[in-house]
Each structure stands twice: as structure tokens, then as C-alpha cells.
Design a protein around this motif. Structure first.
Motif, PDB file in Angstrom:
ATOM      1  N   ASP A  55       0.864  -1.182   0.000  1.00  0.00           N
ATOM      2  CA  ASP A  55       0.000   0.000   0.000  1.00  0.00           C
ATOM      3  C   ASP A  55       0.905   1.238   0.000  1.00  0.00           C
ATOM      4  N   LEU A  56       0.943   1.918  -1.131  1.00  0.00           N
ATOM      5  CA  LEU A  56       1.719   3.162  -1.247  1.00  0.00           C
ATOM      6  C   LEU A  56       0.797   4.338  -0.939  1.00  0.00           C
ATOM      7  N   TYR A  57       0.332   4.409   0.299  1.00  0.00           N
ATOM      8  CA  TYR A  57      -0.599   5.459   0.730  1.00  0.00           C
ATOM      9  C   TYR A  57       0.009   6.849   0.640  1.00  0.00           C
ATOM     10  N   SER A  58       1.326   6.945   0.749  1.00  0.00           N
ATOM     11  CA  SER A  58       2.020   8.222   0.594  1.00  0.00           C
ATOM     12  C   SER A  58       2.472   8.304  -0.861  1.00  0.00           C
ATOM     13  N   LEU A  59       1.703   9.033  -1.657  1.00  0.00           N
ATOM     14  CA  LEU A  59       1.971   9.131  -3.094  1.00  0.00           C
ATOM     15  C   LEU A  59       3.050  10.165  -3.412  1.00  0.00           C
ATOM     16  N   LYS A  60       3.276  11.067  -2.472  1.00  0.00           N
ATOM     17  CA  LYS A  60       4.403  11.999  -2.541  1.00  0.00           C
ATOM     18  C   LYS A  60       4.642  12.518  -1.135  1.00  0.00           C
ATOM     19  N   PRO A  61       5.762  12.251  -0.537  1.00  0.00           N
ATOM     20  CA  PRO A  61       6.868  11.487  -1.094  1.00  0.00           C
ATOM     21  C   PRO A  61       6.559   9.986  -1.112  1.00  0.00           C
ATOM     22  N   LEU A  62       7.126   9.307  -2.092  1.00  0.00           N
ATOM     23  CA  LEU A  62       6.983   7.855  -2.209  1.00  0.00           C
ATOM     24  C   LEU A  62       8.048   7.145  -1.388  1.00  0.00           C
ATOM     25  N   ASP A  63       7.737   5.948  -0.968  1.00  0.00           N
ATOM     26  CA  ASP A  63       8.680   5.113  -0.227  1.00  0.00           C
ATOM     27  C   ASP A  63       9.601   4.408  -1.233  1.00  0.00           C
ATOM     28  N   GLN A  64      10.600   5.128  -1.699  1.00  0.00           N
ATOM     29  CA  GLN A  64      11.505   4.600  -2.729  1.00  0.00           C
ATOM     30  C   GLN A  64      12.214   3.329  -2.283  1.00  0.00           C
ATOM     31  N   LYS A  65      12.613   3.281  -1.036  1.00  0.00           N
ATOM     32  CA  LYS A  65      13.322   2.106  -0.527  1.00  0.00           C
ATOM     33  C   LYS A  65      12.449   0.851  -0.642  1.00  0.00           C
ATOM     34  N   ALA A  66      11.189   0.950  -0.258  1.00  0.00           N
ATOM     35  CA  ALA A  66      10.286  -0.205  -0.334  1.00  0.00           C
ATOM     36  C   ALA A  66      10.039  -0.610  -1.784  1.00  0.00           C
ATOM     37  N   ILE A  67       9.916   0.355  -2.668  1.00  0.00           N
ATOM     38  CA  ILE A  67       9.683   0.061  -4.082  1.00  0.00           C
ATOM     39  C   ILE A  67      10.865  -0.695  -4.671  1.00  0.00           C
TER      40      ILE A  67
END
Length: 181
Positions: A120-132
Motif C-alpha cells: 500500500d503506497l498510501y504516501s503518493l508523494k513522497p513515495l517510499d523509494q526504498k520499499a519500491i
């Protein structure tokens, strides 16, 4: 800024009440934080964080009642994400009301022998780059599912990170560059 009736959640109100370009528009505003809640537990935590943090926020709500996904007291830091389901074959990134839909889909995929990790990428900005990046490295295939136009939405945001950090096969599922109604 708080949006209601986002995406396809507007029901019978028609295309004028179904913004499918709002994430794209708000993500390009410098300094804007963009969040989309999944259920009432998440919304309660995210609203508190937005009030307590200085800056501009775009909070994307839906009209439809959300399926409860998270336990009371769960926390959702801005810039974070939440692993909703573990899996090994593919990572599905999604947000908002689509999380419950994707969880239903994983049962079908499981019957086909596909183990899907759901984030769940609930934070669309900033994105969780590490998890992606980490999830793409683990599963080597990615799908994004969004309640938004696939142009400049969640899928494009994830793709822009992966193309630079860890390219993998990827598919974007959402509104295909068209009006809803």
C-alpha cells in the motif's frame, strides 16, 4: 486540500464528480505532500500527522465506505508504505480503495500458482523509494493498480524510480487515458 469522490468512487454522479487526474496534478506542485487513505484507521492517523506537520497536503478521499484493512492503533508515517500481504512472484503496488480489490485479486492469482506481495503506497508523494526498490529486487516483476489515470499516476511514479534504480517487467492497471463517462 481535501478531495472527495476521487477516481471511480463517485458512483452515479457522472464524470464531473470523478477526478482521475488529481494525483498527477498535485504531485507536480513543489512541496506538496499527497496521501490517499485505505481505511478509517489509516485516515485517522494520516489526518493527525497532516495537522501536526508543517506544509501543504493533498488528502485524497473516496465517497465509498472503505473495507477495514488495518488494526486499530496502526501507524502510517508520511513517506512510508505498508506491506499488506507477503508474496514471492510479483509485487503489486496500490493505494486507497484499490487495496481491498487487489487483496481479492491475490486469491485468484494464488489459485493460478502466483504468490503476490501487496504494498500500500498510501504516501503518493513522497513515495517510499526504498520499499519500491527492495520489493522489485525481491520479486523481479511489478504491477501497479490505481484508481486514477495511468498517465502520470501511481504507475508512472513507481516506474520513474525503477527505471533508474532497478528495471523489472512492469504493468500499469488503471484508467487508460480516457474520460470515465
Amino acid at each position: 486540500v481535501v478531495s472527495t469522490d476521487s477516481g471511480v468512487a463517485a458512483g452515479y454522479n457522472g464524470g464531473t464528480h470523478a477526478p482521475i487526474e488529481d494525483i498527477a496534478i498535485m504531485r507536480v506542485i513543489p512541496g506538496m505532500t499527497v496521501i490517499e487513505h485505505t481505511d478509517s484507521v489509516m485516515l485517522k492517523d494520516l489526518l493527525k500527522r497532516a495537522v501536526d506537520q508543517y506544509g501543504m497536503f493533498y488528502i485524497r478521499l473516496t465517497r465509498r465506505n472503505a473495507v477495514k484493512i488495518y488494526a486499530e492503533g496502526s501507524e502510517f508515517p508520511i513517506g512510508g508504505s505498508a506491506v499488506v500481504r507477503e508474496g514471492n512472484d510479483i509485487t503489486i503496488f496500490t493505494s486507497g480503495l484499490m487495496v481491498a480489490e487487489v487483496l481479492r485479486l491475490t486469491k485468484v492469482l494464488e489459485m493460478e500458482g502466483i504468490s503476490a506481495k501487496v504494498i500500500d503506497l498510501y504516501s503518493l508523494k513522497p513515495l517510499d523509494q526504498k520499499a519500491i526498490i527492495q520489493s522489485a529486487k525481491e520479486t523481479q516483476a511489478v504491477v501497479t493498480v490505481e484508481n486514477h489515470n495511468v498517465v502520470a499516476g501511481l504507475g508512472d511514479a513507481v516506474a520513474s524510480i525503477l527505471i533508474e534504480e532497478h528495471p523489472v517487467p512492469m504493468k500499469k492497471v488503471g484508467i487508460q487515458d480516457s474520460f470515465l463517462f
